[in-house]
Design an enzyme around this catalytic site. Structure first.
Site, PDB file in Angstrom:
ATOM      1  N   SER A  92      34.062  36.254  46.959  1.00 50.65           N
ATOM      2  CA  SER A  92      35.191  36.339  46.042  1.00 50.65           C
ATOM      3  C   SER A  92      36.462  36.842  46.749  1.00 50.65           C
ATOM      4  O   SER A  92      36.894  36.259  47.733  1.00 50.65           O
ATOM      5  CB  SER A  92      34.813  37.218  44.854  1.00 50.65           C
ATOM      6  OG  SER A  92      35.690  37.016  43.766  1.00 50.65           O
ATOM      7  N   ASP A 147      31.512  31.047  42.254  1.00 49.68           N
ATOM      8  CA  ASP A 147      31.630  32.321  42.960  1.00 49.68           C
ATOM      9  C   ASP A 147      30.266  32.996  43.078  1.00 49.68           C
ATOM     10  O   ASP A 147      29.553  33.172  42.089  1.00 49.68           O
ATOM     11  CB  ASP A 147      32.589  33.208  42.157  1.00 49.68           C
ATOM     12  CG  ASP A 147      32.962  34.495  42.859  1.00 49.68           C
ATOM     13  OD1 ASP A 147      32.156  35.010  43.637  1.00 49.68           O
ATOM     14  OD2 ASP A 147      34.073  34.989  42.607  1.00 49.68           O
TER      15      ASP A 147
END
Length: 836
Positions: free
Chosen positions: A382, A666
């Site tokens: 991320s 993600d």
């Protein structure tokens, strides 16, 4: 003899070895005969009548066609006595699905589904069985299974022990000139569909007798059927044909089917022409010439569980640098031998702008300790990937003073974000998405999110690509970067069956399947391991849209403040609660967000708004594993790292190679830190510096990593939190498994402000009021300036967060050196002793 029955899926009535060496094999086939006999005591379809039951049979490794019995109306004890035949390859995992349906005018209700491993049926034997459809119930299905060897049929496969690519064929189809010369009118079109082929469908609407040629690429040894359809565009006149290309999408919605038929393809003899006449009624026909040709091109996918040759070359060069750095840091008199050099990795967690800023600080601390060149790998999740991708735009970033890169990042983090929803910027997003569509690349919300990230951290178009970072590791001058995402099922919780996907400067791939492609080829189209269509390599911002899509929920909050649209739905809020990343809208102040935004208009606006308030996380990409099958022993292969005891991974019909698209998201949705790529045994990681930048729990991701390893038999130290005061966390915690030297040594750095409050540098106290004020950094409360949704910091806030993380690393020099020394000692202890 029931080991062929996988755990059944019950539905409501109405609702080893890890070498991974790629090799080729020539194997035979088997015939499997299935007889659906009868059902007994099947539950009634509704309260007023008995069910109308039929059974469907699906064996996708033999045929893409779903077979079914006839429907027996109004009977709880239907008798079918229908037989079916499948030809299967001996080295492929073949799972037959038997599904019992209650037929309905509007919708067929699936009563139950049985999964049968037909590979376990001994050749030459017949098995008769009755299976209960409901646990401890009287509803049963009776069937027979028989298998026969086919030694006369041989087929070559390529496999790494987990994935299998089978004989590959190119089907050439020519639409010939027809005798009546007027079989296709101006308002008609011919479509050729071959399910399971790479191309799947070709359409032809050229009138009169022009001959046309088409190609399909497909698995040569499966049952394939060519579906031929003749359609008419409703309400179309001859003059419309000149504008047909402009109105093609509208025409597809108004097509009227004139006739359809199927032609078996699997019966074609290789390199021999066969002409068939496809009739549509008495006076309409099309002549097709068919030819099957074997395609023997080499694979464009690297199959294997080892790291790439590029990474191996990097490691040789990097070890020399690491060896010299450790020798100086530990004041050793002799150089380290190559097999003594510890492999140290840095792992960054997610956390949006907070994670990006913090990782700059942590790396700066290592550089000031002269330990940055001890690091071999940097893995990010991320927001950490934002820092990494920025740094690697400079091929010599770690050899230069990081303060230059930090000041450049500060300019971007602290500049106004007023423009990322401006009319000019929205037009830019729209143009870029149109370009991707025109090039044939996939388009989803993650692409728009990537363009927004580009603006947030660059403020302008960034032309960098992932493959450009090869320059940053070609001499071993920097640590090797690994970016992460996970592939998920849309109907499965993100932490279940989340398959980790690695992105490095050289390759993108799934370690679980032992399949990797060049970084330049991600986004191109593959089939059965061959590159079928090469698309331009995407700019790195589009990858950032995948790597950090968990942060996009914050954008939904911004959108709500700007437009008055409703907030993200409840399930998404809950997901972000679980990941400690969701923002309480009631705590947002206008000073932290854009308060004057231009609301976009039109279709693009609608798409953007819908994406922001629905499911912004998942991005679709071409599946480079498409066309592969699973090896019959894939579950026993040591390289196939999966959850222990998960029934879902026993059924290859639903694993990633069977999917048309990848659904990458993600990695923070699974574990919000980047440990998993470091567990590949080929990387031999000894020490992991774990930097946690998430909000809320500072050990949650670490505990999840421990559970991840325990479920996969991966060595990892116990994360014992007994005695740790969460309200007064220290700057670093050491976790070691003393009994297992194969387990990495983990140093975990929570995001805390502990001794930094009173020390501006290790051993140097704060004295002045200003110095003490600079030490009062809030990284815990809801009033903190570093909440995940905040996309812009003040200059002071940015500098203080960098300084805090830099200090926290520098203040732990002793324990870092202890961990490296411990790893060196383990290396020397494990060295084979010379024979005197």
């Amino acid at each position: 003899m029931r080991d062929y029955i996988l755990p059944p899926v019950f539905l409501p009535l109405s609702s080893g070895n890890i070498e991974g060496v790629i090799h080729k094999e020539v194997n035979s086939y088997r015939d499997v005969f299935v007889k659906i006999v009868e059902g007994k005591n099947l539950q009634e379809g509704d309260l007023f009548s008995k069910g109308d039951f039929f059974v469907s049979l699906w064996l996708p490794t033999a045929s893409l066609k779903t077979y079914r019995t006839r429907t027996i109306p109004n009977s709880s004890n239907p008798i079918w006595n229908e037989s079916f035949h499948f030809q299967i390859h001996n080295q492929v995992k073949n799972i037959l699905e038997l599904s019992v349906y209650d037929e309905d005018k509007f919708n067929n209700d699936c009563v139950a589904r049985l999964l049968l491993d037909v590979d376990k049926i001994p050749p030459g034997t017949t098995i008769s069985d009755s299976i209960s459809l409901i646990p401890e119930g009287s509803e049963v299905l009776l069937f027979e299974l028989r298998a026969e060897e086919r030694p006369d049929l041989l087929g070559e496969i390529t496999t790494n022990g987990v994935l299998v690519t089978r004989p590959f064929s190119c089907i050439e189809i020519s639409v010939l000139e027809n005798e009546n010369k007027t079989y296709l009118n101006d308002d008609e079109r011919l479509s050729l569909k071959l399910s399971g082929a790479y191309e799947e469908m070709h359409k032809w609407n050229t009138p009169h007798n022009k001959e046309e040629h088409f190609h399909f690429h497909a698995t040569a040894d499966m049952e394939l059927e060519l579906e031929v359809n003749l359609t008419k565009v409703a309400g179309k006149s001859k003059t419309d044909s000149r504008n047909k290309q402009e109105n093609e999408e509208d025409e597809e919605e108004n097509e009227e089917l004139i006739g359809t038929t199927t032609v078996p393809i699997h019966l074609l003899k290789e390199n021999q022409d066969k002409t068939v006449r496809v009739a549509f009624g008495k006076e309409r026909s099309v002549d097709l010439k068919l030819r099957a040709k074997e395609c023997s091109e080499d694979l464009d996918i690297r199959l294997g569980f080892d790291i790439s040759e590029h990474e191996k070359h990097f490691l040789k060069k990097r070890k020399k640098i690491v060896s010299e750095t450790i020798r100086d840091a530990l004041s050793l008199t002799n150089n380290l031998e190559e097999n003594e050099v510890p492999v140290v990795a840095v792992v960054g967690s997610g956390g949006g702008m907070r994670a990006m800023t913090s990782l700059y600080g942590s790396l700066s601390g290592l550089q000031k300790l002269k330990l940055l060149d001890c690091v071999t790998y940097i893995v990010g999740v991320s927001g950490s990937t934002w820092c990494m991708s920025n740094l690697y735009e400079n091929p010599k970033w770690s050899q230069e003073n990081l303060q230059t890169a930090i000041h450049r990042a500060q300019d971007q983090v602290c500049h106004s974000k007023m423009g990322f929803f401006s009319a000019e910027r929205l037009n830019y997003y729209s143009r870029e998405i149109k370009k991707r569509t025109a090039r044939g690349q996939t388009v989803s919300f993650s692409d728009i999110w990537g363009l927004i990230i580009e603006y947030l951290i660059h403020g302008k178009e960034n032309t960098a690509k992932l493959s450009d970072q090869q320059k940053g590791v070609e001499e071993g001058q920097n640590a090797y970067p690994i970016y992460t995402a996970v592939n998920v099922k849309e109907d499965v919780h993100f932490q279940e069956l989340a398959e980790w996907c690695e992105f490095t400067p050289h390759e993108v791939g799934f370690p679980k399947y032992g399949a990797f492609i060049r970084a330049e080829d991600f986004g191109s189209e593959f089939f059965m391991g061959r590159l079928m269509k090469s698309n331009p390599e995407s700019r790195i911002c589009y990858l950032q849209g995948l790597w950090s899509s968990i942060f996009s929920v914050s954008l939904a909050d911004v959108w709500q403040l700007a437009t008055g649209s409703s907030s993200a739905p409840g399930w998404l809020k809950n997901m972000f609660d679980n990941n400690d990343e969701f923002t309480d809208l009631s705590k947002i102040t206008s000073s932290k967000f854009v308060t004057s935004l231009t609301s976009p208009e039109g279709l693009f606006s609608h798409f953007l708004e819908e994406a922001l308030i629905s499911r912004p996380a998942v991005g679709e990409n071409y599946n480079f594993l498409k066309g592969f099958h699973m090896h019959r022993d894939y579950r026993q292969h040591g390289g196939f790292i999966a959850w222990m005891g998960t029934d879902e991974e026993d059924n290859p019909n639903y694993l990633t190679p069977a999917e048309k698209k990848l659904h990458l998201v993600d990695a923070g949705f699974s574990i919000n830190t980047g440990f998993p790529p470091l567990f590949r045994p080929e990387r031999q990681v000894d020490v992991i510096l774990s930097f946690n930048y998430t909000w809320g729990s500072q050990f949650k991701a670490l505990k999840q990593t421990e559970e991840y390893c325990a479920a996969r038999n991966i060595p990892f130290p116990k994360v014992n939190l007994h005695g740790i005061d969460n309200s007064n966390l220290k700057e670093c915690y050491l976790f070691v498994d003393e009994e297992n030297p194969q387990s990495p040594i983990v140093l975990h750095f929570p995001l805390v402000n502990d001794t930094f409050r009173t020390y501006k540098a290790p051993g140097i106290k704060r004295n002045s009021v200003k110095e003490k004020t600079n030490g009062s950094i809030d990284v815990q409360s809801r009033g903190s300036p570093y909440r995940t949704a905040y996309v812009s910091y003040s200059v002071d806030d940015f500098s203080q967060l960098v300084n805090l993380n830099c200090y926290n690393v520098m203040n732990q020099k002793e324990i870092i050196m202890q961990a490296i020394n411990m790893a060196l000692h383990r290396k020397r202890q494990s060295k084979p002793q010379a024979i005197s």
